[in-house]
Design a protein around this motif. Structure first.
Motif, PDB file in Angstrom:
ATOM      1  N   PRO A   5       0.830  -1.210   0.000  1.00 22.51           N
ATOM      2  CA  PRO A   5       0.000   0.000   0.000  1.00 22.51           C
ATOM      3  C   PRO A   5       0.863   1.257   0.000  1.00 22.51           C
ATOM      4  N   GLN A   6       0.341   2.290  -0.608  1.00 26.47           N
ATOM      5  CA  GLN A   6       0.981   3.603  -0.533  1.00 26.47           C
ATOM      6  C   GLN A   6       0.660   4.184   0.834  1.00 26.47           C
ATOM      7  N   LEU A   7       1.643   4.677   1.526  1.00 25.32           N
ATOM      8  CA  LEU A   7       1.424   5.215   2.864  1.00 25.32           C
ATOM      9  C   LEU A   7       1.440   6.736   2.898  1.00 25.32           C
ATOM     10  N   ALA A   8       1.908   7.365   1.837  1.00 26.47           N
ATOM     11  CA  ALA A   8       1.954   8.827   1.787  1.00 26.47           C
ATOM     12  C   ALA A   8       0.686   9.362   1.149  1.00 26.47           C
ATOM     13  N   SER A   9       0.074  10.337   1.798  1.00 28.16           N
ATOM     14  CA  SER A   9      -1.128  10.975   1.281  1.00 28.16           C
ATOM     15  C   SER A   9      -1.085  12.447   1.668  1.00 28.16           C
ATOM     16  N   THR A  10      -1.604  13.302   0.814  1.00 33.46           N
ATOM     17  CA  THR A  10      -1.683  14.722   1.119  1.00 33.46           C
ATOM     18  C   THR A  10      -3.111  15.046   1.509  1.00 33.46           C
ATOM     19  N   THR A  23       1.971  10.597   6.621  1.00 33.23           N
ATOM     20  CA  THR A  23       2.127   9.154   6.492  1.00 33.23           C
ATOM     21  C   THR A  23       0.956   8.494   7.205  1.00 33.23           C
ATOM     22  N   MET A  24       0.228   7.666   6.482  1.00 28.98           N
ATOM     23  CA  MET A  24      -0.965   7.037   7.044  1.00 28.98           C
ATOM     24  C   MET A  24      -0.606   5.879   7.951  1.00 28.98           C
ATOM     25  N   PRO A  25      -1.366   5.696   9.035  1.00 28.75           N
ATOM     26  CA  PRO A  25      -1.149   4.511   9.875  1.00 28.75           C
ATOM     27  C   PRO A  25      -1.621   3.267   9.133  1.00 28.75           C
ATOM     28  N   ASP A  48     -17.399   7.377   4.536  1.00 23.88           N
ATOM     29  CA  ASP A  48     -15.960   7.140   4.498  1.00 23.88           C
ATOM     30  C   ASP A  48     -15.498   6.633   5.858  1.00 23.88           C
ATOM     31  N   CYS A  49     -14.417   5.850   5.855  1.00 23.26           N
ATOM     32  CA  CYS A  49     -13.949   5.258   7.104  1.00 23.26           C
ATOM     33  C   CYS A  49     -12.964   6.135   7.856  1.00 23.26           C
ATOM     34  N   CYS A  50     -12.312   7.081   7.163  1.00 19.99           N
ATOM     35  CA  CYS A  50     -11.289   7.884   7.836  1.00 19.99           C
ATOM     36  C   CYS A  50     -11.051   9.192   7.083  1.00 19.99           C
ATOM     37  N   VAL A  51     -10.264  10.065   7.689  1.00 19.10           N
ATOM     38  CA  VAL A  51      -9.990  11.364   7.066  1.00 19.10           C
ATOM     39  C   VAL A  51      -9.189  11.225   5.776  1.00 19.10           C
ATOM     40  N   TYR A  52      -8.370  10.183   5.666  1.00 17.47           N
ATOM     41  CA  TYR A  52      -7.594   9.997   4.437  1.00 17.47           C
ATOM     42  C   TYR A  52      -8.498   9.653   3.255  1.00 17.47           C
ATOM     43  N   CYS A  53      -9.528   8.869   3.509  1.00 12.66           N
ATOM     44  CA  CYS A  53     -10.469   8.523   2.440  1.00 12.66           C
ATOM     45  C   CYS A  53     -11.316   9.739   2.036  1.00 12.66           C
ATOM     46  N   SER A  54     -11.539  10.660   2.965  1.00  9.03           N
ATOM     47  CA  SER A  54     -12.354  11.835   2.674  1.00  9.03           C
ATOM     48  C   SER A  54     -11.553  12.991   2.091  1.00  9.03           C
ATOM     49  N   TYR A  55     -10.356  13.245   2.615  1.00  7.21           N
ATOM     50  CA  TYR A  55      -9.621  14.463   2.256  1.00  7.21           C
ATOM     51  C   TYR A  55      -8.223  14.226   1.717  1.00  7.21           C
ATOM     52  N   GLY A  56      -7.817  12.970   1.598  1.00  5.29           N
ATOM     53  CA  GLY A  56      -6.473  12.662   1.137  1.00  5.29           C
ATOM     54  C   GLY A  56      -6.395  12.381  -0.342  1.00  5.29           C
ATOM     55  N   THR A  57      -5.177  12.409  -0.852  1.00  3.86           N
ATOM     56  CA  THR A  57      -4.941  12.099  -2.261  1.00  3.86           C
ATOM     57  C   THR A  57      -4.901  10.599  -2.508  1.00  3.86           C
ATOM     58  N   VAL A  58      -4.733   9.820  -1.428  1.00  4.37           N
ATOM     59  CA  VAL A  58      -4.669   8.362  -1.516  1.00  4.37           C
ATOM     60  C   VAL A  58      -5.555   7.795  -0.406  1.00  4.37           C
ATOM     61  N   PRO A  59      -6.413   6.822  -0.700  1.00  2.00           N
ATOM     62  CA  PRO A  59      -7.226   6.223   0.376  1.00  2.00           C
ATOM     63  C   PRO A  59      -6.347   5.454   1.358  1.00  2.00           C
ATOM     64  N   CYS A  60      -6.890   5.166   2.524  1.00  9.37           N
ATOM     65  CA  CYS A  60      -6.133   4.491   3.577  1.00  9.37           C
ATOM     66  C   CYS A  60      -5.703   3.088   3.134  1.00  9.37           C
TER      67      CYS A  60
END
Length: 73
Positions: A5-10, A23-25, A48-60
């Protein structure tokens, strides 16, 4: 072979537009995130399950691995 998985997301704040790379957990969903730009507390959008899925460039990572839109129960 399963891809790593990609762990970096903006994350980008919907209130002020501030963006920051994070860096995503891999072991938990992140339900809250404090924006450094305006101080807003970001929470996942409905469905959505988390902030990365809602506001990130890459899902968790769990969503990346499962291919589904949600990972947390």
């Amino acid at each position: 072979m399963i891809a790593e998985p990609q762990l970096a997301s903006t994350l980008t704040c919907p209130a002020c537009g501030h963006s920051k790379g994070e860096t995503m957990p891999t072991d938990a969903c992140q339900w809250f995130y404090d924006c450094e730009g305006c101080g807003a507390v970001l929470k996942p959008k409905p469905g959505d399950c988390c902030v990365y899925c809602s506001y990130g460039t890459v899902p968790c990572p769990p969503v990346q691995a499962s291919g589904f839109n949600s990972c947390c129960g």
